[in-house]
Write a protein that holds these residues in place. Sequence first.
Motif, PDB file in Angstrom:
ATOM      1  N   LEU A 250      65.351  50.857 -61.993  1.00 17.48           N
ATOM      2  CA  LEU A 250      64.749  49.639 -61.451  1.00 17.48           C
ATOM      3  C   LEU A 250      65.537  48.406 -61.903  1.00 17.48           C
ATOM      4  O   LEU A 250      65.753  47.466 -61.137  1.00 17.48           O
ATOM      5  N   GLN A 251      65.988  48.415 -63.146  1.00 15.42           N
ATOM      6  CA  GLN A 251      66.746  47.273 -63.667  1.00 15.42           C
ATOM      7  C   GLN A 251      68.129  47.171 -63.027  1.00 15.42           C
ATOM      8  O   GLN A 251      68.635  46.073 -62.792  1.00 15.42           O
ATOM      9  N   SER A 252      68.724  48.328 -62.750  1.00 11.53           N
ATOM     10  CA  SER A 252      70.061  48.327 -62.158  1.00 11.53           C
ATOM     11  C   SER A 252      70.040  48.081 -60.655  1.00 11.53           C
ATOM     12  O   SER A 252      71.073  47.786 -60.051  1.00 11.53           O
ATOM     13  N   GLY A 253      68.878  48.237 -60.027  1.00 11.27           N
ATOM     14  CA  GLY A 253      68.769  48.066 -58.589  1.00 11.27           C
ATOM     15  C   GLY A 253      68.932  49.357 -57.812  1.00 11.27           C
ATOM     16  O   GLY A 253      68.872  49.359 -56.575  1.00 11.27           O
ATOM     17  N   ALA A 254      69.126  50.489 -58.527  1.00 17.29           N
ATOM     18  CA  ALA A 254      69.252  51.777 -57.845  1.00 17.29           C
ATOM     19  C   ALA A 254      67.936  52.187 -57.195  1.00 17.29           C
ATOM     20  O   ALA A 254      67.926  52.974 -56.239  1.00 17.29           O
ATOM     21  N   LEU A 255      66.833  51.660 -57.720  1.00 15.92           N
ATOM     22  CA  LEU A 255      65.516  51.842 -57.110  1.00 15.92           C
ATOM     23  C   LEU A 255      64.833  50.483 -57.027  1.00 15.92           C
ATOM     24  O   LEU A 255      65.061  49.607 -57.888  1.00 15.92           O
ATOM     25  N   ARG A 256      63.970  50.322 -56.029  1.00 13.29           N
ATOM     26  CA  ARG A 256      63.206  49.092 -55.882  1.00 13.29           C
ATOM     27  C   ARG A 256      61.720  49.416 -55.792  1.00 13.29           C
ATOM     28  O   ARG A 256      61.325  50.360 -55.086  1.00 13.29           O
ATOM     29  N   GLU A 257      60.918  48.639 -56.507  1.00 14.77           N
ATOM     30  CA  GLU A 257      59.470  48.848 -56.435  1.00 14.77           C
ATOM     31  C   GLU A 257      58.957  48.381 -55.084  1.00 14.77           C
ATOM     32  O   GLU A 257      59.372  47.336 -54.560  1.00 14.77           O
ATOM     33  N   VAL A 258      58.030  49.152 -54.508  1.00 12.75           N
ATOM     34  CA  VAL A 258      57.387  48.780 -53.252  1.00 12.75           C
ATOM     35  C   VAL A 258      55.877  48.797 -53.456  1.00 12.75           C
ATOM     36  O   VAL A 258      55.365  49.476 -54.349  1.00 12.75           O
ATOM     37  N   LEU A 259      55.177  48.038 -52.634  1.00  7.65           N
ATOM     38  CA  LEU A 259      53.715  47.946 -52.690  1.00  7.65           C
ATOM     39  C   LEU A 259      53.203  47.644 -54.109  1.00  7.65           C
ATOM     40  O   LEU A 259      52.271  48.291 -54.605  1.00  7.65           O
ATOM     41  N   PRO A 260      53.788  46.657 -54.792  1.00  5.62           N
ATOM     42  CA  PRO A 260      53.385  46.381 -56.179  1.00  5.62           C
ATOM     43  C   PRO A 260      51.948  45.900 -56.311  1.00  5.62           C
ATOM     44  O   PRO A 260      51.367  45.952 -57.398  1.00  5.62           O
ATOM     45  N   GLN A 261      51.378  45.416 -55.197  1.00  2.23           N
ATOM     46  CA  GLN A 261      49.996  44.932 -55.259  1.00  2.23           C
ATOM     47  C   GLN A 261      48.982  46.067 -55.343  1.00  2.23           C
ATOM     48  O   GLN A 261      47.800  45.846 -55.624  1.00  2.23           O
ATOM     49  N   TRP A 262      49.417  47.309 -55.087  1.00  2.00           N
ATOM     50  CA  TRP A 262      48.525  48.465 -55.180  1.00  2.00           C
ATOM     51  C   TRP A 262      49.164  49.521 -56.079  1.00  2.00           C
ATOM     52  O   TRP A 262      49.699  50.526 -55.600  1.00  2.00           O
ATOM     53  N   ARG A 263      49.129  49.281 -57.347  1.00  2.48           N
ATOM     54  CA  ARG A 263      49.745  50.211 -58.291  1.00  2.48           C
ATOM     55  C   ARG A 263      48.771  51.328 -58.673  1.00  2.48           C
ATOM     56  O   ARG A 263      47.554  51.127 -58.682  1.00  2.48           O
ATOM     57  N   PRO A 264      49.299  52.508 -58.991  1.00  2.53           N
ATOM     58  CA  PRO A 264      48.430  53.578 -59.509  1.00  2.53           C
ATOM     59  C   PRO A 264      47.828  53.154 -60.845  1.00  2.53           C
ATOM     60  O   PRO A 264      48.386  52.318 -61.559  1.00  2.53           O
ATOM     61  N   SER A 265      46.677  53.715 -61.178  1.00  2.00           N
ATOM     62  CA  SER A 265      46.029  53.371 -62.445  1.00  2.00           C
ATOM     63  C   SER A 265      46.824  53.933 -63.613  1.00  2.00           C
ATOM     64  O   SER A 265      47.412  55.015 -63.515  1.00  2.00           O
ATOM     65  N   PRO A 266      46.890  53.210 -64.747  1.00  2.00           N
ATOM     66  CA  PRO A 266      47.598  53.725 -65.927  1.00  2.00           C
ATOM     67  C   PRO A 266      46.874  54.932 -66.512  1.00  2.00           C
ATOM     68  O   PRO A 266      45.665  55.109 -66.322  1.00  2.00           O
ATOM     69  N   MET A 267      47.619  55.771 -67.233  1.00  2.00           N
ATOM     70  CA  MET A 267      47.049  56.981 -67.826  1.00  2.00           C
ATOM     71  C   MET A 267      47.306  56.991 -69.328  1.00  2.00           C
ATOM     72  O   MET A 267      48.392  56.617 -69.779  1.00  2.00           O
ATOM     73  N   PRO A 268      46.318  57.402 -70.132  1.00  2.00           N
ATOM     74  CA  PRO A 268      46.510  57.430 -71.583  1.00  2.00           C
ATOM     75  C   PRO A 268      47.468  58.536 -72.018  1.00  2.00           C
ATOM     76  O   PRO A 268      47.557  59.588 -71.386  1.00  2.00           O
ATOM     77  N   ILE A 269      48.193  58.267 -73.091  1.00  2.00           N
ATOM     78  CA  ILE A 269      49.059  59.251 -73.737  1.00  2.00           C
ATOM     79  C   ILE A 269      48.413  59.600 -75.070  1.00  2.00           C
ATOM     80  O   ILE A 269      48.069  58.706 -75.847  1.00  2.00           O
ATOM     81  N   SER A 270      48.248  60.889 -75.348  1.00  2.00           N
ATOM     82  CA  SER A 270      47.563  61.317 -76.567  1.00  2.00           C
ATOM     83  C   SER A 270      48.360  62.401 -77.280  1.00  2.00           C
ATOM     84  O   SER A 270      49.054  63.197 -76.636  1.00  2.00           O
ATOM     85  N   VAL A 271      48.248  62.411 -78.586  1.00  2.00           N
ATOM     86  CA  VAL A 271      48.743  63.540 -79.360  1.00  2.00           C
ATOM     87  C   VAL A 271      47.524  64.353 -79.760  1.00  2.00           C
ATOM     88  O   VAL A 271      46.523  63.804 -80.243  1.00  2.00           O
ATOM     89  N   VAL A 272      47.569  65.657 -79.511  1.00  2.00           N
ATOM     90  CA  VAL A 272      46.402  66.526 -79.641  1.00  2.00           C
ATOM     91  C   VAL A 272      46.684  67.620 -80.654  1.00  2.00           C
ATOM     92  O   VAL A 272      47.777  68.198 -80.665  1.00  2.00           O
ATOM     93  N   TYR A 273      45.698  67.907 -81.506  1.00  2.00           N
ATOM     94  CA  TYR A 273      45.891  68.928 -82.536  1.00  2.00           C
ATOM     95  C   TYR A 273      44.564  69.617 -82.822  1.00  2.00           C
ATOM     96  O   TYR A 273      43.499  69.187 -82.370  1.00  2.00           O
ATOM     97  N   LEU A 274      44.628  70.705 -83.584  1.00  2.00           N
ATOM     98  CA  LEU A 274      43.438  71.478 -83.909  1.00  2.00           C
ATOM     99  C   LEU A 274      42.534  70.710 -84.856  1.00  2.00           C
ATOM    100  O   LEU A 274      43.007  69.991 -85.745  1.00  2.00           O
TER     101      LEU A 274
END
Length: 332
Positions: A250-274
Motif C-alpha cells: 500500500l505504501q509503495s503503490g503496488a496496491l490501492r485501498e478501495v471502498l475505505p468508507q466500508w471497512r471490515p470490522s477489526p479482529m482481536p489477536i490473542s495468545v492462548v494457553y492451557l
Amino acid sequence: MDRFQAMQVFTRVVDSNSFTRAADSLGLPRATVTTAVQNLENLLQVRLLNRTTRRISLTPDGAAYYERCARILADLEEAEASFREVARGPKGRLRIDVPAPVGRLVLIPRMCEFHSRYPDIELAIGMGDRPVDLVRESVDCVIRIGELQDSTLVARRIGTMETVTCASPDYIERHGEPVALADLQQHRAVHYFSSRTGRIYDLDFVVEGEVTEVKVPGKVSVNDADAYVTCGLQGFGIIQPPRFMVQAHLQSGALREVLPQWRPSPMPISVVYLQNRHLSPKVRAFVDWAAELFGRCPILGGCDQTCSKAEPKDGDMRQAILGLQAVEAGSY
C-alpha cells in the motif's frame, strides 16, 4: 519422618514395587521405609498395601491414596521448580503454533530479540494451517485471530488485526474503481477457499454497524495467504487481506485501498494457553514478550488484557486467510 516424606516413601514403594528398591533409591534403610508405610496406615486407619514374601500390591484405599499423593507431590515439585526457574531464568523447550503470516512477518523477524532476552529457551514454532490440540500435541501456547468464546483454555488479548479492501493499479485501470458496494457486481475478486471444506469466503464490510457479506464474481480461487496477496498484486481482482500483510504494498503503490468508507470490522489477536494454577516461566516469558511485541506495532493495534476460558468462534474469511478456517472443540 514428616507427612510429606512419608508420602514420598509410599509413592516410591508403589512406583518401584519393592520396599528394598525404594529404600535404595531414597538412600534410606529398608526398616525406615517399612516403618514409614506402617505409620501412614496407622494414621489413616486403612491398609494401603497387600504384602506377600514375593510381591506387594495396592489395596483399593491404597490406590486412591496413591493418586492423591502423586498429585500433591507433583504440585509441590512444580511449585518449587517454578521458583528455581525464576531465580536462574526460564529455560527449556517451548512449542508454539501461530498463523503462517503472523509467524513470517511478525515473530520471525524478532527472534533474535527474544533469544537475546531468553537464551535458555529453545523455541519450536509451528506455522501450519490447521487447529492444534494443545494437550494431545504438547503445544504450550498459540497465537490466534478472532473473537473468543468459553472453553477450558485461557487467552490474553495482545492486539487487533485490521483488514483492508484493495486492488492493484493495473486492475483499477482496467475495471475502474468501485465507489459503492453495488458496484462490486461489475468487478472481480480473488476468491479464498477453505482447504478443509472447499467453501469460498465472500468479501465482508461493516455497513451502519452491521457486517454485510458481498458475493463478487471471480476467476481465481486460492487457499494460501501469500498466493492470495500475490494474485491481487498481479491484477486478478479485489482482495481483502490483513493490513499487516500488505502495508508495504500500500505504501509503495503496488496496491490501492478501495471502498475505505466500508471497512471490515477489526479482529482481536490473542495468545492462548492451557489453564494452570502455576503458569510455566517459559510460557509466561513468551506471553509477556508477545504482548510487548504486538503492543509496539501500531498496525496491529496493541491491546493487552486477559480473558480466561476462551476459544475462537467459527472463522470468517480473514481467519481463513490466516489458517484458522474451522476450529474444533478444545483445539486452536
